[in-house]
Write a protein that holds these residues in place. Structure first.
Motif, PDB file in Angstrom:
ATOM      1  N   ASP A 167       0.889  -1.082  -0.266  1.00 18.08           N
ATOM      2  CA  ASP A 167       0.157  -0.003   0.181  1.00 18.08           C
ATOM      3  C   ASP A 167       0.842   1.161   0.085  1.00 18.08           C
ATOM      4  OD1 ASP A 167      -2.372  -1.699   0.026  1.00 18.08           O
ATOM      5  OD2 ASP A 167      -2.104  -1.536   2.358  1.00 18.08           O
ATOM      6  N   LEU A 168       2.109   1.083   0.449  1.00 13.56           N
ATOM      7  CA  LEU A 168       2.850   2.249   0.444  1.00 13.56           C
ATOM      8  C   LEU A 168       3.864   2.563  -0.715  1.00 13.56           C
ATOM      9  CD1 LEU A 168       3.869   1.841   4.299  1.00 13.56           C
ATOM     10  CD2 LEU A 168       2.369   3.640   3.406  1.00 13.56           C
ATOM     11  N   ALA A 169       3.775   1.468  -1.708  1.00  8.82           N
ATOM     12  CA  ALA A 169       4.492   1.481  -2.848  1.00  8.82           C
ATOM     13  C   ALA A 169       3.922   2.112  -3.997  1.00  8.82           C
ATOM     14  CB  ALA A 169       4.843   0.052  -3.201  1.00  8.82           C
ATOM     15  N   GLY A 170       4.573   2.688  -4.800  1.00  4.56           N
ATOM     16  CA  GLY A 170       4.221   3.037  -5.923  1.00  4.56           C
ATOM     17  C   GLY A 170       3.918   4.676  -5.900  1.00  4.56           C
ATOM     18  N   ALA A 171       3.096   5.367  -6.853  1.00  2.21           N
ATOM     19  CA  ALA A 171       2.752   6.702  -6.904  1.00  2.21           C
ATOM     20  C   ALA A 171       1.368   6.986  -6.435  1.00  2.21           C
ATOM     21  CB  ALA A 171       3.070   7.060  -8.181  1.00  2.21           C
ATOM     22  N   LEU A 172       0.994   7.906  -5.937  1.00  4.87           N
ATOM     23  CA  LEU A 172      -0.360   8.587  -5.320  1.00  4.87           C
ATOM     24  C   LEU A 172      -0.397   9.751  -6.571  1.00  4.87           C
ATOM     25  CD1 LEU A 172      -2.886   8.634  -3.785  1.00  4.87           C
ATOM     26  CD2 LEU A 172      -1.443  10.433  -2.441  1.00  4.87           C
ATOM     27  N   ARG A 173      -1.673   9.486  -7.097  1.00  7.84           N
ATOM     28  CA  ARG A 173      -2.087  10.604  -7.954  1.00  7.84           C
ATOM     29  C   ARG A 173      -3.270  11.486  -7.434  1.00  7.84           C
ATOM     30  NH1 ARG A 173      -0.038   9.524 -13.140  1.00  7.84           N
ATOM     31  NH2 ARG A 173       0.593   7.452 -13.564  1.00  7.84           N
ATOM     32  N   PHE A 174      -3.233  12.852  -7.284  1.00  9.31           N
ATOM     33  CA  PHE A 174      -4.215  13.693  -6.761  1.00  9.31           C
ATOM     34  C   PHE A 174      -4.283  14.932  -7.487  1.00  9.31           C
ATOM     35  CE2 PHE A 174      -0.227  13.665  -4.801  1.00  9.31           C
ATOM     36  CZ  PHE A 174      -0.178  15.372  -4.417  1.00  9.31           C
ATOM     37  N   HIS A 175      -5.310  15.604  -7.049  1.00 16.85           N
ATOM     38  CA  HIS A 175      -5.725  17.069  -7.569  1.00 16.85           C
ATOM     39  C   HIS A 175      -4.875  17.610  -6.386  1.00 16.85           C
ATOM     40  CE1 HIS A 175      -6.932  20.578  -9.235  1.00 16.85           C
ATOM     41  NE2 HIS A 175      -7.342  21.056  -7.988  1.00 16.85           N
ATOM     42  N   SER A 176      -3.938  18.651  -6.733  1.00 13.93           N
ATOM     43  CA  SER A 176      -3.320  19.382  -5.663  1.00 13.93           C
ATOM     44  C   SER A 176      -3.916  20.793  -5.780  1.00 13.93           C
ATOM     45  CB  SER A 176      -1.783  19.605  -5.968  1.00 13.93           C
ATOM     46  OG  SER A 176      -1.217  20.668  -5.241  1.00 13.93           O
ATOM     47  N   ARG A 177      -4.581  21.215  -4.619  1.00 15.06           N
ATOM     48  CA  ARG A 177      -5.140  22.363  -4.579  1.00 15.06           C
ATOM     49  C   ARG A 177      -4.232  23.587  -4.443  1.00 15.06           C
ATOM     50  NH1 ARG A 177      -9.988  21.724  -0.252  1.00 15.06           N
ATOM     51  NH2 ARG A 177     -11.263  19.709  -1.216  1.00 15.06           N
ATOM     52  N   SER A 178      -3.167  23.519  -4.021  1.00 17.82           N
ATOM     53  CA  SER A 178      -2.007  24.222  -3.825  1.00 17.82           C
ATOM     54  C   SER A 178      -1.479  24.663  -5.235  1.00 17.82           C
ATOM     55  CB  SER A 178      -1.135  23.965  -2.716  1.00 17.82           C
ATOM     56  OG  SER A 178      -0.389  22.956  -3.153  1.00 17.82           O
ATOM     57  N   LEU A 179      -1.237  23.568  -5.977  1.00 17.87           N
ATOM     58  CA  LEU A 179      -0.774  23.759  -7.538  1.00 17.87           C
ATOM     59  C   LEU A 179      -1.916  24.098  -8.560  1.00 17.87           C
ATOM     60  CD1 LEU A 179       1.870  20.627  -7.431  1.00 17.87           C
ATOM     61  CD2 LEU A 179       2.138  23.063  -7.174  1.00 17.87           C
ATOM     62  N   GLY A 180      -3.022  23.820  -8.274  1.00 17.09           N
ATOM     63  CA  GLY A 180      -4.187  24.002  -9.089  1.00 17.09           C
ATOM     64  C   GLY A 180      -4.172  23.016 -10.016  1.00 17.09           C
ATOM     65  N   ARG A 181      -3.540  21.754 -10.009  1.00 10.54           N
ATOM     66  CA  ARG A 181      -3.542  20.808 -11.024  1.00 10.54           C
ATOM     67  C   ARG A 181      -3.444  19.270 -10.638  1.00 10.54           C
ATOM     68  NH1 ARG A 181       1.668  19.233 -11.223  1.00 10.54           N
ATOM     69  NH2 ARG A 181       3.251  20.995 -10.779  1.00 10.54           N
ATOM     70  N   GLU A 182      -3.178  18.395 -11.544  1.00  8.41           N
ATOM     71  CA  GLU A 182      -3.213  17.103 -11.006  1.00  8.41           C
ATOM     72  C   GLU A 182      -1.808  17.071 -10.606  1.00  8.41           C
ATOM     73  OE1 GLU A 182      -5.710  14.447 -10.758  1.00  8.41           O
ATOM     74  OE2 GLU A 182      -6.671  16.444 -10.731  1.00  8.41           O
ATOM     75  N   ALA A 183      -1.454  16.118  -9.766  1.00  8.76           N
ATOM     76  CA  ALA A 183      -0.063  15.724  -9.160  1.00  8.76           C
ATOM     77  C   ALA A 183       0.156  14.256  -8.921  1.00  8.76           C
ATOM     78  CB  ALA A 183       0.320  16.602  -7.849  1.00  8.76           C
ATOM     79  N   ARG A 184       1.223  13.893  -8.936  1.00 10.88           N
ATOM     80  CA  ARG A 184       1.844  12.407  -8.844  1.00 10.88           C
ATOM     81  C   ARG A 184       3.233  12.719  -8.033  1.00 10.88           C
ATOM     82  NH1 ARG A 184       5.341   9.067 -11.204  1.00 10.88           N
ATOM     83  NH2 ARG A 184       4.488   6.643 -11.548  1.00 10.88           N
ATOM     84  N   SER A 185       2.955  11.915  -6.957  1.00  7.92           N
ATOM     85  CA  SER A 185       4.146  11.792  -5.897  1.00  7.92           C
ATOM     86  C   SER A 185       4.100  10.393  -5.412  1.00  7.92           C
ATOM     87  CB  SER A 185       4.002  12.650  -4.876  1.00  7.92           C
ATOM     88  OG  SER A 185       4.211  14.075  -5.180  1.00  7.92           O
TER      89      SER A 185
END
Length: 172
Positions: free
Chosen positions: A110-128
């Motif tokens: 569950d802790l591996a890989g990337a998380l894709r989410f909408h970043s409110r501070s960036l105002g766009r989709e993010a991946r970390s």
């Protein structure tokens, strides 16, 4: 970067322990004192505590959307999440329980890989990296609780101990 589920469970316990101590320290403190502007990034003790709770809701909505919906508003209005300390205390207790339940059910995968989410501070989709996002949530809590600690000290309110190595052992 990889972290173990045990790290997440320890940090969930630390978060809940810190919030219980803050709740005890602030019990009975007048609302005017909790809302007083101390010149901190989020102004007041209650404003900063609200921001931490708001951010926890946001991160948990990303980690466990079946458990938590995203919070309303944005960073600027996050300080107004709970109007009183009593409301904050109840909401904080519920969130800490949710974080603990989520952490308890984690597996290494569950802790591996990337998380894709909408970043409110960036105002766009993010991946970390998921592990980095989880570490960030706990680091964010600790960072802003440090600001609360400084405001408590400035207000001559007893600030609780925050050293991780002093956290009581689990009793379960």
């Amino acid at each position: 970067m990889m972290i173990e589920p045990g790290y997440v469970r320890m940090m969930a316990r630390y978060n809940a322990w810190q919030n219980r101590q803050l709740s005890d320290a602030l019990d009975g403190v007048p609302l005017e004192v909790l809302r007083a502007d101390h010149g901190a990034f989020f102004g007041s003790i209650l404003g900063t505590l609200n921001h931490i709770l708001w951010a926890d809701r946001l991160w948990m909505s990303r980690f466990a959307p079946d458990l938590q919906a995203p919070p309303e508003g944005g960073i600027v209005t996050s300080t107004e999440l709970c109007p009183t300390f009593a409301v904050w205390g109840a909401e904080r207790f519920a969130m800490d329980g949710m974080i603990a339940r989520w952490a308890k059910g984690l597996h290494a995968v569950d802790l591996a890989g990337a998380l894709r989410f909408h970043s409110r501070s960036l105002g766009r989709e993010a991946r970390s990296p998921m592990a980095q996002c989880v570490i960030h949530m706990f680091n964010h809590q600790t960072h802003h609780r440090g600001q609360v600690h400084a405001m408590l000290t400035k207000s001559k309110i007893g600030a609780p101990v925050s050293d991780l190595f002093l956290m009581p052992e689990e009793t379960e």
